[in-house]
Design a protein around this motif. Structure first.
Motif, short mmCIF file in Angstrom:
data_model
loop_
_atom_site.label_atom_id
_atom_site.label_comp_id
_atom_site.label_asym_id
_atom_site.label_seq_id
_atom_site.Cartn_x
_atom_site.Cartn_y
_atom_site.Cartn_z
N ASP A 399 1.89 4.74 -2.35
CA ASP A 399 1.42 5.06 -3.70
C ASP A 399 2.60 5.28 -4.65
O ASP A 399 2.55 4.88 -5.82
N ALA A 400 3.68 5.91 -4.14
CA ALA A 400 4.87 6.11 -4.98
C ALA A 400 5.49 4.78 -5.38
O ALA A 400 5.94 4.61 -6.53
N CYS A 401 5.50 3.83 -4.46
CA CYS A 401 6.05 2.50 -4.79
C CYS A 401 5.15 1.74 -5.75
O CYS A 401 5.63 1.07 -6.68
N CYS A 402 3.84 1.84 -5.55
CA CYS A 402 2.91 1.08 -6.38
C CYS A 402 2.87 1.61 -7.81
O CYS A 402 2.75 0.83 -8.77
N LYS A 403 2.97 2.93 -7.98
CA LYS A 403 2.93 3.49 -9.33
C LYS A 403 4.15 3.11 -10.14
O LYS A 403 4.10 3.07 -11.38
N SER A 404 5.26 2.84 -9.44
CA SER A 404 6.46 2.41 -10.16
C SER A 404 6.56 0.89 -10.24
O SER A 404 7.55 0.36 -10.76
N GLY A 405 5.56 0.16 -9.70
CA GLY A 405 5.56 -1.30 -9.77
C GLY A 405 6.47 -1.98 -8.77
O GLY A 405 6.70 -3.20 -8.88
N ARG A 406 6.98 -1.28 -7.78
CA ARG A 406 7.87 -1.87 -6.77
C ARG A 406 7.05 -2.29 -5.56
O ARG A 406 7.04 -1.65 -4.52
N MET A 407 6.35 -3.42 -5.73
CA MET A 407 5.44 -3.88 -4.68
C MET A 407 6.20 -4.43 -3.47
O MET A 407 5.65 -4.47 -2.37
N ASP A 408 7.44 -4.87 -3.67
CA ASP A 408 8.23 -5.32 -2.53
C ASP A 408 8.50 -4.16 -1.57
O ASP A 408 8.42 -4.30 -0.34
N LYS A 409 8.84 -2.97 -2.12
CA LYS A 409 9.05 -1.80 -1.28
C LYS A 409 7.76 -1.33 -0.63
O LYS A 409 7.76 -0.87 0.52
N ALA A 410 6.65 -1.49 -1.36
CA ALA A 410 5.35 -1.12 -0.78
C ALA A 410 5.03 -2.00 0.43
O ALA A 410 4.51 -1.51 1.45
N SER A 411 5.34 -3.31 0.35
CA SER A 411 5.12 -4.20 1.49
C SER A 411 6.02 -3.84 2.67
O SER A 411 5.60 -3.91 3.83
N GLU A 412 7.25 -3.41 2.39
CA GLU A 412 8.14 -2.98 3.46
C GLU A 412 7.61 -1.72 4.15
O GLU A 412 7.67 -1.60 5.39
#
Length: 524
Positions: A399-412
């Motif tokens: 959720d922290a990654c998605c709220k900042s728009g960093r979907m690459d980190k969310a996938s990791e």
């Protein structure tokens, strides 16, 4: 075992000087652990005088009689000086054989029958403590069938509750009070609150077990109403059990009501319940204050939450992991990340070690502050504490990654999650799908939606409505068929607005076949 004392036992005649006599039997008697054995030896000595006078034969006869008579509890009738009969209810502290029960029995006390090992009480004649009156009179086979029906009913209840209630009606299965408590407890632990509400409704209409008959059932019902944010019903249940049970309402019931007020974001009612609790002579504990702090954090009243924490320490109640976590969460919800981190350091300085919930609310606070880098730092510190991350921690990190728009980190994070044997749940998928929608990557969002159903996670109505909204705004109306296909894999109740939006889109794209399917489903 050595003999302690020896003396002469005479079979008859007048006493003479010490020494062996013809009609005397020299019987060394020891202080044995069983006083009854000394009595038996004396009886055999008396019986020796009635024999043929053969010393050796008499000894052998006495020994055989001693072996045979030792287990017997009554004395022989042919004694020269029988003792007077005693009251069977009285206990002789020396010669009573009840002090030494048989090896295969259990002494149940004076005046009670003995019960063999492994023997169970027949149904209907007492038995397990707290057995419901409905189970009285059942045989062993009926109780076994009742347990089988109970487990089968609960298994069906988790999958499809309507079929479970139909099964109970067809097989004449009527749960008792203990069955209802077991159902509500297990459903609450599995977070199946909707199913638990259906069970409560059935218990009220059909089984006649609601309103609750005891405090334990009332606590479970209040807890479920609180988790469902049905505060009015929780208060009504508490008032009923308080009016019927009176003094048996304990602090656990009050804590359940305080937690229900907290979940409904009503801290004012929580303070009223605490005042009523004090008037009853009950002292609030750390669970009570923790629930109030949580309620104040959810409504954003952080200053009042700190006042409750100070009041808690003033009353001598030490803050624990749950209290600190609730206070950190209150700071995180209001965007005060620095205060949350200071509380985390204060927590450690007071010797209260953080747990997985503490790290979860810290990561969530970083997500609210749009600081994913700080969230990863906290995640690494959690690993240093040798705390294994669970699905809650990973979901907060996603959720922290998605709220900042960093979907690459969310996938990791999602890949690392699967590599460590932790599988995403419906909340994890919802976070990442909303993240893809926020960056207008609808294709990846629908791929995650399909992966969600493949992992047996059911998307809720809010997620599907959000997808339909993004599809319509992006003018990707062809993706509506994928959303409908995913919904029909595990169909559940949806709001009428969901079907109306889908019908409107299918009309725009001219997909009559899909429109007919949606219309049939909406009219059910």
């Amino acid at each position: 075992m050595g003999f302690v004392s020896c003396f002469w036992i005479r079979s008859g005649g007048s006493s003479s000087s010490l020494g062996p006599a013809v009609n005397d039997l020299y019987c060394p008697v020891a202080v044995l652990p069983r006083p009854s054995q000394r009595v038996v030896v004396q009886q055999l000595a008396r019986g020796r005088g009635e024999g043929d006078g053969d010393t050796d034969g008499g000894k052998r006869k006495s020994r055989s009689n001693w072996r045979r008579r030792r287990p017997r509890r009554k004395r022989s009738d042919n004694l020269d000086d029988p003792e007077p009969e005693k009251n069977p209810n009285s206990q002789d502290p020396v010669n009573s054989t009840d002090r030494f029960p048989k090896r295969n029995s259990i002494s149940l006390g004076a005046g009670k029958k003995k019960k063999k090992l492994g023997q169970t009480t027949r149904p209907g004649q007492g038995g397990a403590k707290g057995r419901n009156p409905r189970s009285k009179g059942r045989g062993d086979k009926e109780l076994l069938d009742h347990r089988k029906l109970k487990e089968k009913f609960f298994t069906m209840l988790i999958s499809r509750s309507r079929d479970a209630f139909r099964f109970a009606h067809e097989n004449q299965y009527i749960p008792d009070q203990s069955d209802l408590n077991d159902f509500l407890s297990r459903l609450s632990k599995q977070k199946l609150i909707g199913v638990a509400l259906e069970v409560i409704r059935e218990a009220e209409i059909t089984w006649r077990l609601i309103p609750p008959k005891n405090v334990k059932t009332a606590i479970l019902v209040i807890d479920i109403y609180g988790k469902a944010k049905m505060l009015d019903k929780a208060i009504r249940t508490f008032d009923f059990i308080e009016s019927t049970e009176g003094g048996t309402v304990n602090s656990i019931a009050y804590n359940a009501l305080v937690a229900a007020c907290a979940r409904s974001n009503r801290p004012d009612l929580s303070f009223a319940v605490i005042d009523k609790m004090r008037a009853r002579g009950l002292r609030p504990d750390k669970f009570t204050f923790g629930s109030v702090i949580d309620a104040l954090g959810k409504v954003g009243d952080v200053e009042k939450a700190f006042e409750v924490a100070d009041r808690m320490e003033a009353e001598g109640i030490r803050m624990d992991q749950a209290s600190y976590s609730a206070l950190i969460d209150a700071c995180g919800r209001s965007g005060r990340l620095d205060s949350a981190l200071l509380l985390f350091e204060d927590m450690k300085s007071h010797g209260v070690w953080p747990n997985v919930i503490t790290f979860a609310v810290l990561v969530e606070a970083c997500a609210e502050a749009d600081d994913p880098d700080r969230a990863f730092e906290i995640f690494r510190e959690m690993r240093q504490w040798n705390i294994k991350p669970n699905v809650v921690i990973y979901t907060c990190l996603v959720d922290a990654c998605c709220k900042s728009g960093r979907m690459d980190k969310a996938s990791e994070v999602l890949s690392d999650m699967r590599a460590n044997g932790v599988f995403p749940n419906a909340v994890t998928y919802s976070c990442i799908i909303h993240g893809y929608c926020s960056v207008s990557d609808l294709d990846s969002a629908l791929e995650m939606l399909e992966a969600m159903t493949d992992d047996d996670c059911t998307p809720n109505g809010k997620l599907l409505m959000s997808l339909v909204h993004h599809v319509k705004n992006a003018n990707r109306l062809d993706l509506v068929s994928i959303i409908w296909m995913v919904h029909m894999k595990n169909p559940h109740y949806m709001a009428p607005g969901f079907y109306l939006k889908l019908l409107h889109i299918t009309t725009m794209i001219g997909n009559v076949k899909l429109g007919v399917q949606i219309g049939r489903r909406a009219t059910r």
